[in-house]
Design a protein around this motif. Structure first.
Motif, PDB file in Angstrom:
ATOM      1  N   GLY B  55      50.852  15.178  42.423  1.00  0.00           N
ATOM      2  CA  GLY B  55      51.826  14.591  43.831  1.00  0.00           C
ATOM      3  C   GLY B  55      50.832  15.031  45.071  1.00  0.00           C
ATOM      4  N   HIS B  56      49.600  15.145  44.700  1.00  0.00           N
ATOM      5  CA  HIS B  56      48.914  14.720  46.095  1.00  0.00           C
ATOM      6  C   HIS B  56      47.976  13.099  45.870  1.00  0.00           C
ATOM      7  CE1 HIS B  56      49.470  18.519  47.729  1.00  0.00           C
ATOM      8  NE2 HIS B  56      49.455  19.054  46.591  1.00  0.00           N
ATOM      9  N   PHE B  57      47.653  12.738  46.525  1.00  0.00           N
ATOM     10  CA  PHE B  57      47.037  11.302  47.183  1.00  0.00           C
ATOM     11  C   PHE B  57      45.062  11.684  46.451  1.00  0.00           C
ATOM     12  CE2 PHE B  57      50.312   9.319  49.082  1.00  0.00           C
ATOM     13  CZ  PHE B  57      51.019   8.780  47.832  1.00  0.00           C
ATOM     14  N   ALA B  58      44.817  10.610  45.537  1.00  0.00           N
ATOM     15  CA  ALA B  58      43.408  11.174  45.960  1.00  0.00           C
ATOM     16  C   ALA B  58      42.647  10.221  44.877  1.00  0.00           C
ATOM     17  CB  ALA B  58      42.708  12.581  45.008  1.00  0.00           C
ATOM     18  N   ALA B  59      41.106   9.826  45.569  1.00  0.00           N
ATOM     19  CA  ALA B  59      40.326   8.503  44.807  1.00  0.00           C
ATOM     20  C   ALA B  59      40.270   9.102  43.536  1.00  0.00           C
ATOM     21  CB  ALA B  59      39.111   7.865  45.256  1.00  0.00           C
ATOM     22  N   ALA B  60      40.339   7.973  42.377  1.00  0.00           N
ATOM     23  CA  ALA B  60      40.419   8.512  40.832  1.00  0.00           C
ATOM     24  C   ALA B  60      38.648   8.540  40.658  1.00  0.00           C
ATOM     25  CB  ALA B  60      40.974   7.134  40.225  1.00  0.00           C
ATOM     26  N   CYS B  61      38.151   7.455  41.523  1.00  0.00           N
ATOM     27  CA  CYS B  61      36.837   7.742  41.030  1.00  0.00           C
ATOM     28  C   CYS B  61      35.763   8.353  41.716  1.00  0.00           C
ATOM     29  CB  CYS B  61      35.857   6.233  41.972  1.00  0.00           C
ATOM     30  SG  CYS B  61      36.258   6.531  42.820  1.00  0.00           S
ATOM     31  N   THR B  62      36.190   9.624  42.000  1.00  0.00           N
ATOM     32  CA  THR B  62      35.812  10.882  42.606  1.00  0.00           C
ATOM     33  C   THR B  62      36.506  11.948  42.377  1.00  0.00           C
ATOM     34  OG1 THR B  62      37.282  10.941  44.989  1.00  0.00           O
ATOM     35  CG2 THR B  62      34.767   9.567  44.489  1.00  0.00           C
ATOM     36  N   LEU B  63      37.712  12.070  41.485  1.00  0.00           N
ATOM     37  CA  LEU B  63      38.661  13.006  41.345  1.00  0.00           C
ATOM     38  C   LEU B  63      38.196  13.914  39.819  1.00  0.00           C
ATOM     39  CD1 LEU B  63      41.111  14.709  42.059  1.00  0.00           C
ATOM     40  CD2 LEU B  63      42.709  13.108  40.828  1.00  0.00           C
ATOM     41  N   ALA B  64      37.703  14.870  39.449  1.00  0.00           N
ATOM     42  CA  ALA B  64      37.341  15.547  38.397  1.00  0.00           C
ATOM     43  C   ALA B  64      39.026  15.836  37.962  1.00  0.00           C
ATOM     44  CB  ALA B  64      36.581  16.705  39.047  1.00  0.00           C
ATOM     45  N   ALA B  65      38.910  14.685  36.872  1.00  0.00           N
ATOM     46  CA  ALA B  65      39.459  15.885  35.457  1.00  0.00           C
ATOM     47  C   ALA B  65      39.873  17.557  35.301  1.00  0.00           C
ATOM     48  CB  ALA B  65      40.055  14.818  33.860  1.00  0.00           C
ATOM     49  N   ARG B  66      41.384  17.741  36.165  1.00  0.00           N
ATOM     50  CA  ARG B  66      41.840  19.386  34.933  1.00  0.00           C
ATOM     51  C   ARG B  66      42.508  18.786  33.929  1.00  0.00           C
ATOM     52  NH1 ARG B  66      42.004  19.068  40.740  1.00  0.00           N
ATOM     53  NH2 ARG B  66      44.428  19.518  40.426  1.00  0.00           N
ATOM     54  N   PRO B  67      42.394  20.089  33.161  1.00  0.00           N
ATOM     55  CA  PRO B  67      42.742  19.760  31.940  1.00  0.00           C
ATOM     56  C   PRO B  67      45.035  20.283  32.429  1.00  0.00           C
ATOM     57  CG  PRO B  67      41.757  21.984  31.908  1.00  0.00           C
ATOM     58  CD  PRO B  67      41.647  21.016  33.453  1.00  0.00           C
ATOM     59  N   GLY B  68      45.308  19.233  31.628  1.00  0.00           N
ATOM     60  CA  GLY B  68      47.522  19.468  31.469  1.00  0.00           C
ATOM     61  C   GLY B  68      47.396  18.730  33.702  1.00  0.00           C
ATOM     62  N   MET B  69      46.817  18.163  34.164  1.00  0.00           N
ATOM     63  CA  MET B  69      46.893  17.597  35.626  1.00  0.00           C
ATOM     64  C   MET B  69      47.874  16.213  34.976  1.00  0.00           C
ATOM     65  SD  MET B  69      43.590  16.097  36.871  1.00  0.00           S
ATOM     66  CE  MET B  69      43.818  15.195  38.792  1.00  0.00           C
ATOM     67  N   THR B  70      48.632  15.716  36.166  1.00  0.00           N
ATOM     68  CA  THR B  70      49.875  14.923  35.583  1.00  0.00           C
ATOM     69  C   THR B  70      49.233  13.812  37.583  1.00  0.00           C
ATOM     70  OG1 THR B  70      51.646  16.177  35.136  1.00  0.00           O
ATOM     71  CG2 THR B  70      51.936  13.604  36.104  1.00  0.00           C
ATOM     72  N   VAL B  71      48.737  13.085  37.039  1.00  0.00           N
ATOM     73  CA  VAL B  71      48.785  11.459  37.475  1.00  0.00           C
ATOM     74  C   VAL B  71      49.042  10.307  37.349  1.00  0.00           C
ATOM     75  CG1 VAL B  71      46.324   9.557  38.040  1.00  0.00           C
ATOM     76  CG2 VAL B  71      45.651  12.800  36.939  1.00  0.00           C
ATOM     77  N   ASP B  72      49.703   9.997  38.386  1.00  0.00           N
ATOM     78  CA  ASP B  72      50.427   8.817  38.590  1.00  0.00           C
ATOM     79  C   ASP B  72      49.317   7.656  38.808  1.00  0.00           C
ATOM     80  OD1 ASP B  72      52.729  10.011  38.005  1.00  0.00           O
ATOM     81  OD2 ASP B  72      53.082  10.232  40.574  1.00  0.00           O
ATOM     82  N   ASN B  73      49.547   6.438  38.378  1.00  0.00           N
ATOM     83  CA  ASN B  73      49.072   5.405  38.321  1.00  0.00           C
ATOM     84  C   ASN B  73      49.203   4.177  38.956  1.00  0.00           C
ATOM     85  OD1 ASN B  73      46.213   3.698  38.748  1.00  0.00           O
ATOM     86  ND2 ASN B  73      46.109   3.229  36.740  1.00  0.00           N
TER      87      ASN B  73
END
Lengths: 498, 231
Positions: B55-73
């Motif tokens: 639900g939060h905007f973030a740059a995919a290139c700097t965002l550390a992946a977390r288990p179970g997170m939901t990412v809209d692309n």
């Protein structure tokens, strides 16, 4: 000859008629006519009202970019600019002799363009006037009218053009504005499958081109009083010819004949075009007026394009086109005439002979295995300056560049085909005005006679856009005091209103 | 040991410390981007790779992946915003694709095609930017710079030469050459440098090469950027 009606003694006392814009030509121009109180023509001028800045914004760009950038001058004959610029850059990168594969691929690309451009002009732009009559019903005097009345002719015109575009696509990568030619050569050769694909249609293109020559020849012979005399004026002629004197639209040396057909200059290396040609300017036109330095501005103007080329060369290297050239020359010598044919409508006949030459040349090239070679480019000692000249569909095209040590272009000079024909086109419209308009009440049909004369040159007034069909036209009549006394409008759909 | 997150509803595995962009790429999934490059530290400046993570905007290139997170692309909303960013990049520089030798191999152009950018939408700035042709083997055409800083990073981190830098602030930010004269000829840059081939657009060019690759064989003629980037 051409200067007789250029400037009237007292223009303020004359009324003005303008054909603005011209229709069924490439780009935008207008014709102004000044008439006295007795409707006598006193002044006629063809004005080019567009401005192009290419020579300026090429400056500061790297030389290898120029052949691709500069072709954006035109949507109809971009290949001409692409190749003329490439030829100039060949000189600059020291590619004195291209590889056989590169030279033949460029020739194929160029003759593909000659074919498509000549087909477009004859069938789409000129044939409505020639088949229906100059003052025929306006609403059908267009390619749609041709398609309705002469469906086979219209279909052939469209498919001839399509074939030429396919040849360009195979060699340049795109039908319009490709990238195939690079300084020193080309960037791709053809596969056997591509050659076979094009060869499958090439014989039919020759047949149809031959039929087009027969059609215009028949029209010419049926009405010699019109075709021989319409916009007939004497002029010098300039074109490239091959080293052996034959017709070559890709490469050669400059040749100029006078109005009687006698050689004035021959075997002129176009790198030194500046010693042969200078450009005059007139305050009423954006387009320059080139002339032969040796003869001066008054006597040194000339015509270029098909009518000049077919009569300037010693022969044509393909059999069918050469036979047609011989018949053309024989016609020029009939009825006690001598010297070149100066009839403006003979441009169409010469243009169709060239289209046949292009179709034959394409077929011969496609059968040549050199097109499938892998030696694409060559280079040598880099120099600072180069000139590229090519015979574009409309006539001699000159590209001249100077490139600094840092590889950026510092000077560019382009003399396009239509510019060479500037004075010739002015002469043509003056002849027509004198013969058809003088002392008569003007009608749309009469004014179209002026446009027919200009169209015969297939001018590319903008070298940037292709204006097809009926463009809006407004004719205003002024009295001696400058007041508008009459108005005739042609809407873009062709309808007339006052 | 790898964990997973959801990218547009599909599971993407990742290892601890991996960014969303790096994990997506490893899984063959395309997240539009311009300033990110697998060889260099993420920069997070072009914002084209902005995704919505939980639900939060973030740059995919700097965002550390977390288990179970939901990412809209590739949602309509995010691609609309990416298209607007591209349109702003196009009007800020002088991007004349018809005569640019990078056409067909340009990441900006290919991304614009991918995101179906049909017009520049905004008024063009038409900035007045000089060309630096001083180097014998390389040309710099600043007209096409998108400020991705890949050349800055490549020259500093891979070549150890620090040839490039960004100067100015905000809308006045622009690429410069690190030499007393400001000319490329007065640096140690060479054609073999990583910085010479890293530019995603048509700024840093090998001289004399031009249009040597025919239409149909250029990088993004062969494959759309989404497929080409993830190989």
């Amino acid at each position: 000859m051409g200067f007789e009606l250029e400037t009237a003694d007292h223009p303020e006392r004359l009324r003005r008629v303008a054909i603005d814009p011209l229709s069924r030509v490439e780009g935008h121009g207008k014709v102004s006519i000044l008439l006295d109180d007795d409707d006598r023509v006193r002044q006629v001028r063809l004005h080019i009202v567009e401005f192009r800045g290419f020579e300026k914004f090429i400056q500061g760009r790297p030389y290898w970019e120029v052949p691709v950038m500069v072709q954006r001058l035109c949507g109809i004959c971009p290949v001409s600019h692409h190749l003329a610029a490439s030829k100039a850059m060949d000189v600059i990168v020291g590619a004195g002799q291209l590889t056989e594969t590169a030279e033949k691929l460029r020739r194929l690309m160029h003759y593909g363009q000659i074919l498509q451009s000549h087909a477009l002009h004859f069938f789409h732009l000129a044939s409505p006037d020639l088949l229906f009559g100059f003052d025929s019903e306006l609403s059908r005097r267009n390619i749609v009218g041709i398609a309705a009345a002469h469906p086979e002719t219209a279909k052939r015109g469209i498919l001839l053009r399509k074939f030429g575009q396919e040849v360009i696509c195979a060699t340049a990568g795109k039908r319009v504005h490709g990238t195939g030619s690079v300084p020193g050569g080309v960037n791709k050769s053809l596969t056997a499958a591509e050659c076979d694909f094009l060869l499958a249609d090439s014989a039919r293109m020759i047949d149809w081109s031959l039929a087009a020559v027969q059609l215009i020849k028949q029209l010419h012979r049926q009405n010699p009083a019109l075709y021989d005399n319409f916009a007939n004026f004497r002029a010098n002629s300039m074109s490239l010819v091959a080293h052996d004197g034959s017709l070559d639209l890709y490469h050669g040396q400059l040749r100029v004949r006078d109005a009687d057909g006698k050689l004035l200059f021959d075997r002129v290396d176009y790198q030194a075009y500046g010693q042969l040609i200078a450009e005059g300017v007139k305050p009423w036109s954006y387009m320059k007026f080139p002339y032969l330095v040796g003869l001066g501005e008054e006597r040194g103007w000339y015509r270029v394009g098909p009518l000049a080329r077919v009569q300037n060369c010693d022969r044509i290297g393909t059999p069918l086109a050469e036979a047609e050239r011989q018949e053309f020359l024989a016609y020029a010598g009939e009825n006690g005439r001598s010297g070149p044919l100066h009839a403006t409508l003979a441009y169409h006949w010469a243009r169709m002979i060239e289209m046949l030459f292009a179709a034959e040349t394409i077929a011969a090239l496609l059968a040549d295995p050199a097109l499938q070679g892998d030696q694409l480019t060559t280079s040598g000692q880099r120099v600072a300056e180069g000139v590229g000249v090519i015979e574009a569909p409309r006539g001699t095209l000159i590209h001249h560049y100077r490139v600094d040590d840092d590889d950026l272009v510092s000077v560019a000079n382009l003399i396009v085909s239509t510019t060479h024909n500037n004075q010739a086109m002015n002469s043509a419209v003056r002849e027509v005005a004198k013969t058809y308009l003088d002392g008569r009440r003007l009608t749309e049909g009469l004014l179209n006679h002026i446009e027919v004369a200009i169209r015969a040159f297939d001018p590319c007034l903008s070298c940037a856009t292709h204006a097809l069909g009926q463009m809006p036209l407004e004719v205003l009549l002024y009295d001696a005091g400058g007041a508008i006394v009459g108005r005739l409008c042609r809407a873009s759909g062709g309808g007339l209103s006052s | 040991m790898s964990d997973v997150f959801l990218l547009d509803g599909e599971q993407v595995p990742f290892t601890v410390g991996q960014t969303v962009m790096a994990a997506a790429r490893a899984a063959g999934r395309y997240i539009p981007h311009l300033c990110w490059h697998p060889e260099f530290q993420p920069h997070g400046s072009c914002r084209l790779c902005t995704v919505k993570a939980d639900g939060h905007f973030a740059a995919a290139c700097t965002l550390a992946a977390r288990p179970g997170m939901t990412v809209d692309n590739r949602t309509a909303e995010l691609d609309d915003q990416r298209r607007t960013l591209l349109q702003m990049l196009f009007v800020e520089g002088n991007h004349f694709c018809p005569s640019c030798e990078k056409s067909g191999a340009c990441k900006l152009q290919a991304t614009a095609y991918e995101l179906k950018m049909m017009t520049p939408h905004f008024d063009h700035f038409f900035p007045d930017r000089a060309v630096d042709a001083s180097h014998p083997d390389l040309l710099l055409d600043f007209n096409r710079c998108i400020l991705c800083e890949l050349c800055v990073r490549a020259s500093r981190d891979a070549d150890g030469k620090n040839v490039f830098a960004i100067t100015g602030r905000g809308i006045k930010s622009h690429l410069i050459v690190n030499s007393p004269s400001g000319r490329l000829a007065d640096t140690a840059m060479s054609l073999a440098d990583r910085a010479a081939s890293v530019c995603p657009v048509g700024v840093i060019l090998a001289k004399g090469r031009g249009f040597v690759i025919p239409i149909g064989e250029r990088r993004y003629d062969r494959q759309q950027i989404g497929a080409a980037e993830e190989q």
